[in-house]
Design a protein around this motif. Structure first.
Motif, PDB file in Angstrom:
ATOM      1  N   LYS A 188       0.845  -1.191   0.000  1.00 14.13           N
ATOM      2  CA  LYS A 188       0.000   0.000   0.000  1.00 14.13           C
ATOM      3  C   LYS A 188       0.881   1.243   0.000  1.00 14.13           C
ATOM      4  CE  LYS A 188      -3.605  -2.374   2.552  1.00 14.13           C
ATOM      5  NZ  LYS A 188      -4.256  -2.523   3.840  1.00 14.13           N
ATOM      6  N   GLU A 189       0.353   2.319  -0.493  1.00 11.08           N
ATOM      7  CA  GLU A 189       1.096   3.575  -0.560  1.00 11.08           C
ATOM      8  C   GLU A 189       1.488   4.024   0.844  1.00 11.08           C
ATOM      9  OE1 GLU A 189       3.024   6.616  -2.371  1.00 11.08           O
ATOM     10  OE2 GLU A 189       1.906   5.055  -3.403  1.00 11.08           O
ATOM     11  N   GLY A 190       2.754   4.306   1.050  1.00  2.00           N
ATOM     12  CA  GLY A 190       3.238   4.785   2.336  1.00  2.00           C
ATOM     13  C   GLY A 190       3.524   3.694   3.344  1.00  2.00           C
ATOM     14  N   LYS A 191       3.320   2.434   2.977  1.00  2.00           N
ATOM     15  CA  LYS A 191       3.584   1.339   3.908  1.00  2.00           C
ATOM     16  C   LYS A 191       4.987   0.798   3.641  1.00  2.00           C
ATOM     17  CE  LYS A 191       1.863  -3.038   5.604  1.00  2.00           C
ATOM     18  NZ  LYS A 191       0.868  -4.083   5.507  1.00  2.00           N
ATOM     19  N   HIS A 192       5.856   0.846   4.641  1.00  7.57           N
ATOM     20  CA  HIS A 192       7.239   0.435   4.447  1.00  7.57           C
ATOM     21  C   HIS A 192       7.575  -0.833   5.202  1.00  7.57           C
ATOM     22  CE1 HIS A 192       8.084   4.187   2.423  1.00  7.57           C
ATOM     23  NE2 HIS A 192       7.455   4.797   3.391  1.00  7.57           N
ATOM     24  N   PHE A 193       6.795  -1.188   6.200  1.00  8.39           N
ATOM     25  CA  PHE A 193       7.078  -2.372   7.000  1.00  8.39           C
ATOM     26  C   PHE A 193       6.004  -3.417   6.730  1.00  8.39           C
ATOM     27  CE2 PHE A 193      10.559  -1.210   9.656  1.00  8.39           C
ATOM     28  CZ  PHE A 193      10.528   0.162   9.668  1.00  8.39           C
ATOM     29  N   GLU A 194       6.401  -4.548   6.158  1.00  5.92           N
ATOM     30  CA  GLU A 194       5.449  -5.632   5.946  1.00  5.92           C
ATOM     31  C   GLU A 194       5.252  -6.436   7.221  1.00  5.92           C
ATOM     32  OE1 GLU A 194       6.353  -8.114   2.645  1.00  5.92           O
ATOM     33  OE2 GLU A 194       7.226  -6.469   1.527  1.00  5.92           O
TER      34      GLU A 194
END
Length: 59
Positions: free
Chosen positions: A22-28
């Motif tokens: 998702k946009e702006g999500k950096h940590f899975e």
């Protein structure tokens, strides 16, 4: 080994199955995000405590 695909191919296939981030999500990974934030907060707090100690003894 034992008729398995190389590790790189298995990782590539697994990542291809994942939905796009998702946009702006950096940590899975949730725990990784928690550890990262906790480390940043602890470093900032240690700096403030160290500054307070230095100001107390050298003022």
């Amino acid at each position: 080994m034992f008729h398995r695909k190389p590790l790189e191919e298995r990782i590539a296939e697994r990542q291809a199955k994942l939905p796009p981030l998702k946009e702006g999500k950096h940590f899975e990974h949730g725990p990784a995000k928690f550890v990262f934030v906790a480390l940043i907060v602890s470093v900032v707090l240690m700096h403030f405590v160290g500054l307070a100690v230095v100001m107390h003894f050298y003022s």
